[in-house]
Scaffold this motif. Sequence first.
Motif, PDB file in Angstrom:
ATOM      1  N   LEU A 126       0.819  -1.204   0.000  1.00  0.00           N
ATOM      2  CA  LEU A 126       0.000   0.000   0.000  1.00  0.00           C
ATOM      3  C   LEU A 126       0.859   1.262   0.000  1.00  0.00           C
ATOM      4  O   LEU A 126       0.575   2.223  -0.718  1.00  0.00           O
ATOM      5  CB  LEU A 126      -0.927  -0.009   1.218  1.00  0.00           C
ATOM      6  N   GLN A 127       1.909   1.272   0.790  1.00  0.00           N
ATOM      7  CA  GLN A 127       2.785   2.439   0.835  1.00  0.00           C
ATOM      8  C   GLN A 127       3.519   2.641  -0.489  1.00  0.00           C
ATOM      9  O   GLN A 127       3.687   3.776  -0.942  1.00  0.00           O
ATOM     10  CB  GLN A 127       3.783   2.286   1.987  1.00  0.00           C
ATOM     11  N   ARG A 128       3.950   1.531  -1.096  1.00  0.00           N
ATOM     12  CA  ARG A 128       4.623   1.652  -2.379  1.00  0.00           C
ATOM     13  C   ARG A 128       3.673   2.170  -3.456  1.00  0.00           C
ATOM     14  O   ARG A 128       4.042   3.009  -4.273  1.00  0.00           O
ATOM     15  CB  ARG A 128       5.209   0.304  -2.782  1.00  0.00           C
ATOM     16  N   SER A 129       2.444   1.683  -3.454  1.00  0.00           N
ATOM     17  CA  SER A 129       1.468   2.169  -4.429  1.00  0.00           C
ATOM     18  C   SER A 129       1.153   3.642  -4.195  1.00  0.00           C
ATOM     19  O   SER A 129       1.023   4.425  -5.141  1.00  0.00           O
ATOM     20  CB  SER A 129       0.192   1.332  -4.339  1.00  0.00           C
ATOM     21  N   SER A 130       1.053   4.037  -2.929  1.00  0.00           N
ATOM     22  CA  SER A 130       0.819   5.442  -2.622  1.00  0.00           C
ATOM     23  C   SER A 130       1.975   6.311  -3.102  1.00  0.00           C
ATOM     24  O   SER A 130       1.774   7.416  -3.618  1.00  0.00           O
ATOM     25  CB  SER A 130       0.606   5.626  -1.119  1.00  0.00           C
ATOM     26  N   ALA A 131       3.201   5.811  -2.939  1.00  0.00           N
ATOM     27  CA  ALA A 131       4.363   6.572  -3.401  1.00  0.00           C
ATOM     28  C   ALA A 131       4.361   6.713  -4.919  1.00  0.00           C
ATOM     29  O   ALA A 131       4.683   7.782  -5.464  1.00  0.00           O
ATOM     30  CB  ALA A 131       5.646   5.884  -2.939  1.00  0.00           C
ATOM     31  N   GLU A 132       3.975   5.648  -5.642  1.00  0.00           N
ATOM     32  CA  GLU A 132       3.920   5.727  -7.101  1.00  0.00           C
ATOM     33  C   GLU A 132       2.865   6.722  -7.559  1.00  0.00           C
ATOM     34  O   GLU A 132       3.110   7.529  -8.475  1.00  0.00           O
ATOM     35  CB  GLU A 132       3.618   4.346  -7.679  1.00  0.00           C
ATOM     36  N   LEU A 133       1.692   6.698  -6.911  1.00  0.00           N
ATOM     37  CA  LEU A 133       0.653   7.652  -7.282  1.00  0.00           C
ATOM     38  C   LEU A 133       1.080   9.077  -6.950  1.00  0.00           C
ATOM     39  O   LEU A 133       0.755  10.023  -7.681  1.00  0.00           O
ATOM     40  CB  LEU A 133      -0.658   7.308  -6.573  1.00  0.00           C
ATOM     41  N   THR A 134       1.800   9.241  -5.853  1.00  0.00           N
ATOM     42  CA  THR A 134       2.285  10.579  -5.494  1.00  0.00           C
ATOM     43  C   THR A 134       3.276  11.103  -6.523  1.00  0.00           C
ATOM     44  O   THR A 134       3.266  12.295  -6.873  1.00  0.00           O
ATOM     45  CB  THR A 134       2.935  10.542  -4.107  1.00  0.00           C
ATOM     46  N   GLU A 135       4.136  10.202  -7.035  1.00  0.00           N
ATOM     47  CA  GLU A 135       5.066  10.615  -8.083  1.00  0.00           C
ATOM     48  C   GLU A 135       4.314  11.058  -9.335  1.00  0.00           C
ATOM     49  O   GLU A 135       4.656  12.062  -9.973  1.00  0.00           O
ATOM     50  CB  GLU A 135       6.015   9.476  -8.412  1.00  0.00           C
ATOM     51  N   MET A 136       3.267  10.296  -9.690  1.00  0.00           N
ATOM     52  CA  MET A 136       2.477  10.687 -10.857  1.00  0.00           C
ATOM     53  C   MET A 136       1.772  12.017 -10.633  1.00  0.00           C
ATOM     54  O   MET A 136       1.727  12.873 -11.527  1.00  0.00           O
ATOM     55  CB  MET A 136       1.446   9.605 -11.168  1.00  0.00           C
ATOM     56  N   LEU A 137       1.227  12.201  -9.429  1.00  0.00           N
ATOM     57  CA  LEU A 137       0.543  13.452  -9.138  1.00  0.00           C
ATOM     58  C   LEU A 137       1.512  14.634  -9.190  1.00  0.00           C
ATOM     59  O   LEU A 137       1.175  15.704  -9.724  1.00  0.00           O
ATOM     60  CB  LEU A 137      -0.131  13.363  -7.772  1.00  0.00           C
ATOM     61  N   ASP A 138       2.686  14.445  -8.660  1.00  0.00           N
ATOM     62  CA  ASP A 138       3.693  15.514  -8.738  1.00  0.00           C
ATOM     63  C   ASP A 138       4.060  15.813 -10.188  1.00  0.00           C
ATOM     64  O   ASP A 138       4.274  16.979 -10.556  1.00  0.00           O
ATOM     65  CB  ASP A 138       4.939  15.108  -7.948  1.00  0.00           C
ATOM     66  N   HIS A 139       4.137  14.766 -11.001  1.00  0.00           N
ATOM     67  CA  HIS A 139       4.454  14.968 -12.415  1.00  0.00           C
ATOM     68  C   HIS A 139       3.350  15.751 -13.115  1.00  0.00           C
ATOM     69  O   HIS A 139       3.613  16.686 -13.906  1.00  0.00           O
ATOM     70  CB  HIS A 139       4.662  13.614 -13.088  1.00  0.00           C
ATOM     71  N   LEU A 140       2.095  15.401 -12.829  1.00  0.00           N
ATOM     72  CA  LEU A 140       0.986  16.144 -13.425  1.00  0.00           C
ATOM     73  C   LEU A 140       0.975  17.587 -12.956  1.00  0.00           C
ATOM     74  O   LEU A 140       0.705  18.513 -13.741  1.00  0.00           O
ATOM     75  CB  LEU A 140      -0.343  15.465 -13.072  1.00  0.00           C
ATOM     76  N   ARG A 141       1.241  17.802 -11.697  1.00  0.00           N
ATOM     77  CA  ARG A 141       1.249  19.179 -11.186  1.00  0.00           C
ATOM     78  C   ARG A 141       2.390  19.996 -11.783  1.00  0.00           C
ATOM     79  O   ARG A 141       2.249  21.208 -11.984  1.00  0.00           O
ATOM     80  CB  ARG A 141       1.345  19.150  -9.664  1.00  0.00           C
ATOM     81  N   SER A 142       3.517  19.342 -12.048  1.00  0.00           N
ATOM     82  CA  SER A 142       4.602  20.075 -12.709  1.00  0.00           C
ATOM     83  C   SER A 142       4.189  20.503 -14.116  1.00  0.00           C
ATOM     84  O   SER A 142       4.506  21.614 -14.561  1.00  0.00           O
ATOM     85  CB  SER A 142       5.859  19.211 -12.768  1.00  0.00           C
ATOM     86  N   LEU A 143       3.437  19.618 -14.817  1.00  0.00           N
ATOM     87  CA  LEU A 143       2.926  20.005 -16.133  1.00  0.00           C
ATOM     88  C   LEU A 143       1.915  21.144 -16.009  1.00  0.00           C
ATOM     89  O   LEU A 143       1.909  22.076 -16.831  1.00  0.00           O
ATOM     90  CB  LEU A 143       2.274  18.792 -16.817  1.00  0.00           C
ATOM     91  N   GLU A 144       1.064  21.073 -14.990  1.00  0.00           N
ATOM     92  CA  GLU A 144       0.091  22.145 -14.793  1.00  0.00           C
ATOM     93  C   GLU A 144       0.791  23.469 -14.500  1.00  0.00           C
ATOM     94  O   GLU A 144       0.391  24.525 -15.015  1.00  0.00           O
ATOM     95  CB  GLU A 144      -0.842  21.778 -13.630  1.00  0.00           C
TER      96      GLU A 144
END
Length: 855
Positions: A126-144
């Motif tokens: 669960l923690q690893r999946s949360s970390a992966e989603l957080t990386e994706m969210l950070d990537h999307l926010r950088s694009l935004e």
Amino acid sequence: MDPLLPYGRIGPHAVLLLAACVLGLPGPVAWSQGTAPTTSGDAETAATEIPDDQSGTTTAPPILLEEVPNRAEATTAELATLLPRDSSHRTLERVGGETDLVLKEVETQLAKTRKMLTGRPNVRTLQRSSAELTEMLDHLRSLEEELDGQLDGFGDSFERIDKIAAVWTMTDELAKTKEDADATMLTRIAAVLGEIAQMRSSVVERRNELLSVRDKLVNPSVALAESIEQLQATVEARLAGIFRAEHPPLWSPRIRESLQMEWQTIGPQLLRKRFEERGQVSRKPTHSIGFQIVLFLAIGLTLRWLRQRTRARAEVDNRLRGAQLVFEHPWAMAVLITAFLTIPLDPLAPRSAGLVAAAFIAVATLRIVQRYLPDPLILFTWGLAILYILDRSRDLLDTTPTLSRLVFFAEMFGGLGLLIYLLRPSRIVKLPEERRGHPFFRPLYVAMSLAAGVLTIAILSDLFGWSDLAVLLGDGVLRSGYLGLVVFVLLKVAQGLAMFALVLRPLELVRAISNHRQRVQHWLERGLSVLAAGFWAALVCGQLGLLTPAIEVAKQVLGASVEIGALSVSLSDVVVFAFTVWFSFLLARWVQVLLQEDVFSRVRTSRGVPYAVSNLARYSVICLGFLVGLSAAGVEITKLAVVAGGLGVGIGFGLQNVVNNFVSGLILLFERPIDVGDTIELSDTSGTMKRIGIRASVIRTFDGAEVIVPNGMLISDKVTNWTLSDRRRRIDLNVGVEYGTPAQRVIDLLIDVAKANPKVIGDPEPVAFFENFGDSSLDFKLRAWFDADHATNTHTIHSEIAVAVQQALEDAHIGVPFPQRDLRLISMPPNAESDPNAATDLGAVKPPSDPRDGP
């Protein structure tokens, strides 16, 4: 106000403002809005700015008709600068293409997360999946954020275009009211308005394209944030019930059934799919793979060249033996350095890249670490590397929880076996004596024993179904070991590179480093060790999911403050102030050493100037660091005037001696009547000046004692400086010879003896002269000069010359008389010759009796 209109209606407050302006003019002014004709007051009308009642800004006045041609060319040039640039178009294409790829990956990852939550994964998954989603969210926010930056630029362009359009619209209306305005003028104005409209259309089109891409990122970002929040809530719930058995024991029939089902579903195609998962995103930065290869080759070739250099230098300098060990495997070092520098640059790399990188890192680590570890530890490192690769391959099994649980159980069992193998007394005895005597050996032994105990508890927990507790304990211990081994190798690599850099140019030419290489190397090793320990702790906390909570706790602790009236002091302010002052002291010391070793040693200066300037620089850096520390801690420097006033009152009452000694220290540094190394004599103290401080100085006496003297005494009292103007000192040696010796012969002999001593200087030359006719001898005096910088002390030189003179007199058969006295008796008793006791009464010594005489 509609931004498409050149200007809006005049509001009431604007009318009052205009009325005030009209009343303030010296003559009657006609204000016109519409088609009212303008008279000679056109210049005033054109110079007046019209306030915008809604935006709060002012609208530029219309352009004078005679200035229209020039202003039209300027407007065309200005509009060209507002056009969307090619870089904006390239950014739109790049972000748009990347957005499409990322959105596919986000959709896949969200679907996998929903499927995973339907089962019962462990806390680490669960923690690893949360970390992966957080990386994706950070990537999307950088694009935004990148798109928002472009949109902000377009907003400024819109504002500028609207202002330009408003000015030319008013100019067009003004021109239509003029009877003398020709058709060419009106055509020119209409052309400019057409350019403005076309420009606005282009900007609107590009802005809409950016908004279209920006809108695509909204829903995925919200979905990712919701999934992350759900995962974190699940993790918190699982941690709250961590001591409950959430899975059946390993011997349960349910485990066998689940394992059979998972074994039937898993196959080569599924493993290949899991292996290449997230590969579509990784194809986007194909240049990153090429960059990694180029960087690897560049680092490897450089380290290979350095290996040849270290081998040649190590043959003549034994201090480079440790650096030579690191450079013996240049390609392994290149793998570690490349992985350390580039892996964080591609967080969305496929799983295949992670597994391949893990394999390369493990092999490179083994190649290097074997140079530093004894033979009993080699097998342990091999086993640890194999377990590390097995741990990374377990990421492929996150959709098969039972199989992943069994693999993890085997991993923990293997780690426990390695620790038991290493901690056996028979293996400890085989370690080299210097290893067992190392200060860190005992703490490391205790830590490994505790790790073995924790792994035992984790194995039992997993065996009985407490999988979450087992994962937290076992995964934490194993990954701490993996990361510790990698960080240890990186530390040795960094220390080897730093050690070798100290003997290369330009550092080799820095005397402050070359003259103190052992000390610099010691501090570098300590600093790198501290950084490595902190880096390892941060990595371990990150793997255990404790880094973010630890940072939050640290922020809360550092943010704690104490308020006393208007004064508020927080712990972070104190830490920042203490660190700044400590760093200023360290920097001041290095500045002083650098000035003394590299600056003043290469230039010719007056006596005492290097010491004075270096000390002044040191105190200046410390004072500046103190002020910077106060400013960084939130203290306003301007308020220090109040403190200075208080100090002035304190100085006037109780700190007079302290200030006196401080000012005297400055006088000693600038006037330089006494320098470090001078031989001085102060009242009952004489010796060599060792240090001139800001308050007191240290004198080392010839007996070896160190006397601390306040600087005020050195200024106010009488001080004899034997080496003020130069370092030459004179010794005087008195010599007496027996009467009858030729005087010139003795003078020549004494001068020859003085010249034969290598410590005696030739300018001024030694001299000897006949001084006096003594009571028992002919008295001579020898005077010789020596350099205090190349001699030990005066007493040693005096003794050496005296011994040489004695030997020379003996070789020349010149006697050295001793004092003699003649006693003449004026009268004596008549019976003095027959009665010896009478002579004794007169003070004569009774001669001893001859044993041959009778009684």
